[in-house]
Design a protein around this motif. Structure first.
Motif, PDB file in Angstrom:
ATOM      1  N   PRO A 390     -65.493 -38.142  48.797  1.00 38.15           N
ATOM      2  CA  PRO A 390     -65.714 -39.474  48.238  1.00 38.15           C
ATOM      3  C   PRO A 390     -64.813 -39.869  47.068  1.00 38.15           C
ATOM      4  O   PRO A 390     -64.745 -41.048  46.725  1.00 38.15           O
ATOM      5  CB  PRO A 390     -67.164 -39.385  47.749  1.00 38.15           C
ATOM      6  N   CYS A 391     -64.113 -38.905  46.452  1.00 42.58           N
ATOM      7  CA  CYS A 391     -63.510 -39.144  45.135  1.00 42.58           C
ATOM      8  C   CYS A 391     -62.028 -39.484  45.217  1.00 42.58           C
ATOM      9  O   CYS A 391     -61.247 -38.760  45.830  1.00 42.58           O
ATOM     10  CB  CYS A 391     -63.710 -37.907  44.271  1.00 42.58           C
ATOM     11  N   MET A 392     -61.622 -40.567  44.546  1.00 48.43           N
ATOM     12  CA  MET A 392     -60.214 -40.941  44.601  1.00 48.43           C
ATOM     13  C   MET A 392     -59.352 -40.056  43.695  1.00 48.43           C
ATOM     14  O   MET A 392     -58.128 -40.046  43.839  1.00 48.43           O
ATOM     15  CB  MET A 392     -60.014 -42.413  44.230  1.00 48.43           C
ATOM     16  N   LEU A 393     -59.942 -39.303  42.797  1.00 49.97           N
ATOM     17  CA  LEU A 393     -59.158 -38.395  41.968  1.00 49.97           C
ATOM     18  C   LEU A 393     -58.765 -37.145  42.732  1.00 49.97           C
ATOM     19  O   LEU A 393     -57.589 -36.766  42.747  1.00 49.97           O
ATOM     20  CB  LEU A 393     -59.941 -38.008  40.704  1.00 49.97           C
ATOM     21  N   ILE A 394     -59.734 -36.513  43.395  1.00 46.96           N
ATOM     22  CA  ILE A 394     -59.449 -35.225  44.027  1.00 46.96           C
ATOM     23  C   ILE A 394     -59.416 -35.283  45.547  1.00 46.96           C
ATOM     24  O   ILE A 394     -58.920 -34.362  46.186  1.00 46.96           O
ATOM     25  CB  ILE A 394     -60.462 -34.147  43.581  1.00 46.96           C
ATOM     26  N   ASP A 395     -59.921 -36.354  46.142  1.00 49.97           N
ATOM     27  CA  ASP A 395     -59.948 -36.466  47.604  1.00 49.97           C
ATOM     28  C   ASP A 395     -58.980 -37.508  48.142  1.00 49.97           C
ATOM     29  O   ASP A 395     -58.639 -37.476  49.322  1.00 49.97           O
ATOM     30  CB  ASP A 395     -61.367 -36.814  48.091  1.00 49.97           C
ATOM     31  N   ALA A 396     -58.570 -38.457  47.310  1.00 44.43           N
ATOM     32  CA  ALA A 396     -57.685 -39.536  47.769  1.00 44.43           C
ATOM     33  C   ALA A 396     -56.767 -39.948  46.626  1.00 44.43           C
ATOM     34  O   ALA A 396     -56.702 -41.120  46.239  1.00 44.43           O
ATOM     35  CB  ALA A 396     -58.501 -40.728  48.266  1.00 44.43           C
ATOM     36  N   ASN A 397     -56.059 -38.974  46.062  1.00 44.01           N
ATOM     37  CA  ASN A 397     -55.233 -39.219  44.887  1.00 44.01           C
ATOM     38  C   ASN A 397     -54.165 -40.276  45.147  1.00 44.01           C
ATOM     39  O   ASN A 397     -53.785 -41.028  44.246  1.00 44.01           O
ATOM     40  CB  ASN A 397     -54.595 -37.911  44.424  1.00 44.01           C
ATOM     41  N   GLU A 398     -53.677 -40.336  46.399  1.00 46.63           N
ATOM     42  CA  GLU A 398     -52.662 -41.335  46.726  1.00 46.63           C
ATOM     43  C   GLU A 398     -53.223 -42.749  46.615  1.00 46.63           C
ATOM     44  O   GLU A 398     -52.534 -43.690  46.219  1.00 46.63           O
ATOM     45  CB  GLU A 398     -52.097 -41.086  48.136  1.00 46.63           C
ATOM     46  N   GLN A 399     -54.520 -42.912  46.909  1.00 47.02           N
ATOM     47  CA  GLN A 399     -55.140 -44.227  46.769  1.00 47.02           C
ATOM     48  C   GLN A 399     -55.380 -44.566  45.309  1.00 47.02           C
ATOM     49  O   GLN A 399     -55.357 -45.737  44.927  1.00 47.02           O
ATOM     50  CB  GLN A 399     -56.439 -44.282  47.572  1.00 47.02           C
ATOM     51  N   LEU A 400     -55.612 -43.559  44.479  1.00 49.08           N
ATOM     52  CA  LEU A 400     -55.721 -43.785  43.041  1.00 49.08           C
ATOM     53  C   LEU A 400     -54.410 -44.387  42.519  1.00 49.08           C
ATOM     54  O   LEU A 400     -54.417 -45.352  41.744  1.00 49.08           O
ATOM     55  CB  LEU A 400     -56.037 -42.476  42.323  1.00 49.08           C
ATOM     56  N   ARG A 401     -53.299 -43.836  42.962  1.00 54.55           N
ATOM     57  CA  ARG A 401     -52.006 -44.347  42.505  1.00 54.55           C
ATOM     58  C   ARG A 401     -51.783 -45.777  43.013  1.00 54.55           C
ATOM     59  O   ARG A 401     -51.217 -46.614  42.306  1.00 54.55           O
ATOM     60  CB  ARG A 401     -50.885 -43.419  42.967  1.00 54.55           C
ATOM     61  N   GLU A 402     -52.257 -46.072  44.230  1.00 54.79           N
ATOM     62  CA  GLU A 402     -52.168 -47.433  44.751  1.00 54.79           C
ATOM     63  C   GLU A 402     -53.004 -48.397  43.907  1.00 54.79           C
ATOM     64  O   GLU A 402     -52.588 -49.521  43.623  1.00 54.79           O
ATOM     65  CB  GLU A 402     -52.652 -47.479  46.194  1.00 54.79           C
ATOM     66  N   VAL A 403     -54.190 -47.961  43.510  1.00 51.26           N
ATOM     67  CA  VAL A 403     -55.072 -48.778  42.673  1.00 51.26           C
ATOM     68  C   VAL A 403     -54.373 -49.127  41.362  1.00 51.26           C
ATOM     69  O   VAL A 403     -54.370 -50.286  40.920  1.00 51.26           O
ATOM     70  CB  VAL A 403     -56.398 -48.041  42.392  1.00 51.26           C
ATOM     71  N   LEU A 404     -53.773 -48.127  40.736  1.00 52.17           N
ATOM     72  CA  LEU A 404     -53.107 -48.348  39.451  1.00 52.17           C
ATOM     73  C   LEU A 404     -51.935 -49.308  39.607  1.00 52.17           C
ATOM     74  O   LEU A 404     -51.706 -50.176  38.745  1.00 52.17           O
ATOM     75  CB  LEU A 404     -52.629 -47.007  38.885  1.00 52.17           C
ATOM     76  N   GLU A 405     -51.207 -49.178  40.693  1.00 51.01           N
ATOM     77  CA  GLU A 405     -50.077 -50.076  40.930  1.00 51.01           C
ATOM     78  C   GLU A 405     -50.554 -51.503  41.185  1.00 51.01           C
ATOM     79  O   GLU A 405     -49.986 -52.465  40.664  1.00 51.01           O
ATOM     80  CB  GLU A 405     -49.261 -49.575  42.121  1.00 51.01           C
ATOM     81  N   GLU A 406     -51.606 -51.645  41.974  1.00 54.36           N
ATOM     82  CA  GLU A 406     -52.121 -52.977  42.285  1.00 54.36           C
ATOM     83  C   GLU A 406     -52.689 -53.662  41.055  1.00 54.36           C
ATOM     84  O   GLU A 406     -52.573 -54.886  40.896  1.00 54.36           O
ATOM     85  CB  GLU A 406     -53.192 -52.875  43.370  1.00 54.36           C
ATOM     86  N   ALA A 407     -53.327 -52.891  40.181  1.00 56.57           N
ATOM     87  CA  ALA A 407     -53.935 -53.475  38.982  1.00 56.57           C
ATOM     88  C   ALA A 407     -52.882 -53.969  37.998  1.00 56.57           C
ATOM     89  O   ALA A 407     -53.168 -54.828  37.145  1.00 56.57           O
ATOM     90  CB  ALA A 407     -54.851 -52.459  38.315  1.00 56.57           C
ATOM     91  N   GLY A 408     -51.669 -53.444  38.082  1.00 54.37           N
ATOM     92  CA  GLY A 408     -50.558 -53.999  37.306  1.00 54.37           C
ATOM     93  C   GLY A 408     -50.375 -53.427  35.913  1.00 54.37           C
ATOM     94  O   GLY A 408     -50.926 -52.389  35.549  1.00 54.37           O
ATOM     95  N   ASP A 409     -49.594 -54.164  35.135  1.00 54.70           N
ATOM     96  CA  ASP A 409     -49.170 -53.687  33.819  1.00 54.70           C
ATOM     97  C   ASP A 409     -50.293 -53.621  32.800  1.00 54.70           C
ATOM     98  O   ASP A 409     -50.126 -53.038  31.721  1.00 54.70           O
ATOM     99  CB  ASP A 409     -48.058 -54.596  33.274  1.00 54.70           C
ATOM    100  N   GLU A 410     -51.426 -54.257  33.103  1.00 53.79           N
ATOM    101  CA  GLU A 410     -52.527 -54.259  32.128  1.00 53.79           C
ATOM    102  C   GLU A 410     -53.242 -52.909  32.058  1.00 53.79           C
ATOM    103  O   GLU A 410     -54.000 -52.648  31.133  1.00 53.79           O
ATOM    104  CB  GLU A 410     -53.533 -55.356  32.472  1.00 53.79           C
ATOM    105  N   VAL A 411     -53.015 -52.050  33.049  1.00 52.66           N
ATOM    106  CA  VAL A 411     -53.673 -50.743  33.055  1.00 52.66           C
ATOM    107  C   VAL A 411     -53.089 -49.859  31.955  1.00 52.66           C
ATOM    108  O   VAL A 411     -51.877 -49.784  31.774  1.00 52.66           O
ATOM    109  CB  VAL A 411     -53.496 -50.037  34.416  1.00 52.66           C
TER     110      VAL A 411
END
Length: 490
Positions: A390-411
């Protein structure tokens, strides 16, 4: 509040009084009556399914009924009534109705609870704890008071307090006193819970300590410091004697797994008066972060099965923050079911996700929940078709990086070194995820560990799926087949 609402509130109060009066007798027959009353006073389908599962466990005399009987027979009457009113009347009834109304305004169903870390200060310095990574003086009382007011407006009456050591925050008792309609579970090392503090917590009634323990004396003192185990077991003894409701919290890692998942450990906690407990898997965050302490795929799979065995044989309810993902439809972060506000006021998607775009000092909870960051997370949930990852940190790390990219420079990262989860440790975590997915494919032991009593509450039966869809809506229905494949890849 209108006349209709006042009448409804009076009816709920009478029902709570009736349940508390029945609880005084402590018989199984009256326990059945309590469950039937609880089922009548709320139309929350998720709560109703939980009541159904409880009724089933009572019928088969499941070992966890020990916990329910203890709640009736050993808990302080004030604690019992306060918890019943706050969780049944406020959380399951009033909170549910409020959240359902707010859903129309927000465009999504709001979370049922939140975690606040008002301070990261602590009297211990435990290896692997992320608290010391935050450099902040903490939140003041007015800030937390405002957070709680906003939470109630969104229908949240269950608040988890983390840290740091919550009892180090000077306003902790005041907060609980001034919000008697809310339930506060707080994670604590318990070294500050002497008899006087235990008495105060019981007098408050709306506070549930979740005491951190790493095994027995040797394992706990190795991580938390010499003498810690003695102090926390003393705290348990005080709380049990005074009729307090308390839980345990345990970090399972590569070297203590056999001990913390043993019959001896669980039997000891049950004897000490624990009602329920949380298992957290070690994560490479904070002081001395390393992947060496993480569970291997084999260990994680074994713990998944072991937790279900313990739930079927012990009188303590146990939840595994990762391995129970299939019961909550995957990840619950990003405002799906909860989020975290740290000691600097940063509004993080999860206590383990140390990044944010908003700070409570200059925004509202509604704005943060509707932020591009939180939306990017929710639209990807669940990250995989197999909810056992279930976890985007340890089970779907590539999706975590996608989330950060989509959220933009405000992260921004909320403390120094927090980005290691997507830099230094990313290759290891991706490999770990792939190996665990392979392990799951080769060890499909669900028929052996299926918990029929749990399935009544959390199983994915069509009726409950329809109820959930009506409440939360369906993210994936609006996606194309190609988008679904991309989201569920792996």
């Amino acid at each position: 509040m209108g006349i209709k609402d006042k009448i409804k509130e009076m009816a709920v109060d009478q029902a709570i009084d009736q349940m508390c009066a029945l609880a005084e007798s402590g018989t199984d027959e009256d326990l059945i009556k309590i469950v039937e009353i609880a089922a009548r006073i709320t139309n929350n389908p998720l709560w109703s399914s939980a009541v159904e599962g409880f009724h089933h466990r009572l019928e088969i005399n499941h070992p966890q009924m020990h916990m329910s009987r203890k709640f009736m027979r050993e808990l302080d009457p004030h604690v019992r009534r306060t918890i019943m009113r706050n969780l049944i009347a406020n959380e399951a009834l009033l909170g549910y109705q409020t959240r359902y109304k707010v859903k129309e305004e927000l465009g999504f169903y709001p979370p049922s609870h939140l975690v606040i870390s008002p301070t990261m200060a602590c009297n211990l310095s435990c290896f692997g704890c992320y608290a010391s990574s935050y450099r902040a003086k903490g939140l003041d009382y007015e800030q937390v008071k405002d957070i709680l007011a906003q939470a109630k407006d969104l229908g949240m009456y269950l608040v988890i307090i983390s840290g740091g050591e919550p009892l180090y925050w000077p306003h902790f008792i005041r907060m609980c006193e001034e919000h008697p309609d809310m339930t506060f579970q707080f994670y604590t090392n318990a070294t500050l819970i002497d008899r006087a503090m235990a008495k105060k917590l019981v007098e408050l009634g709306n506070v549930i300590p979740a005491i951190s323990v790493e095994g027995f004396e040797q394992e706990t003192d190795e991580r938390r410091g010499k003498g810690t185990y003695k102090k926390l077991t003393d705290a348990m003894a005080y709380l049990k004697e005074l009729g307090g409701l308390f839980a345990f919290s345990c970090t399972a890692h590569h070297y203590n797994l056999d001990i913390v998942a043993s019959d001896e450990f669980m039997d000891d906690l049950q004897e000490r008066g624990v009602f329920y407990g949380w298992y957290f898997h070690y994560m490479p965050l904070g002081k001395g972060a390393t992947t060496d302490l993480m569970l291997t795929p084999e260990q994680r799979g074994w713990l998944r099965k072991r937790i279900r065995q313990l739930r079927g044989t012990k009188g303590v309810f146990i939840a595994d923050f990762w391995n129970d993902g299939d019961y909550v439809d995957g990840c619950i972060a990003g405002g799906k079911h909860y989020f975290h506000i740290n000691s600097k006021g940063d509004i993080e998607p999860c206590v383990f996700c140390h990044f944010a775009t908003h700070n409570i000092k200059d925004t509202t909870l509604k704005e943060a929940l509707g932020s591009p960051l939180f939306k990017a997370i929710r639209k990807r949930q669940p990250y995989k078709l197999d909810r056992r990852q279930p976890c985007m940190l340890i089970d779907a790390n590539e999706q975590l990086r996608e989330v950060l990219e989509e959220a933009g420079d405000e992260v921004y990262w909320t403390h120094e070194g927090a980005d290691s989860i997507v830099t230094e440790f990313a290759p290891f975590l991706e490999d770990l995820s792939e190996r665990f997915a392979q392990w799951l494919a080769e060890h499909n032991d669900d028929p052996d560990v299926m918990e029929k009593n749990m399935e009544r509450e959390y199983g994915h039966d069509p009726h409950r799926e329809e109820q959930i869809k009506r409440i939360y809506g369906s993210v994936t229905e609006a996606l194309s087949d190609e988008e679904k494949k991309e989201i569920y890849a792996g």
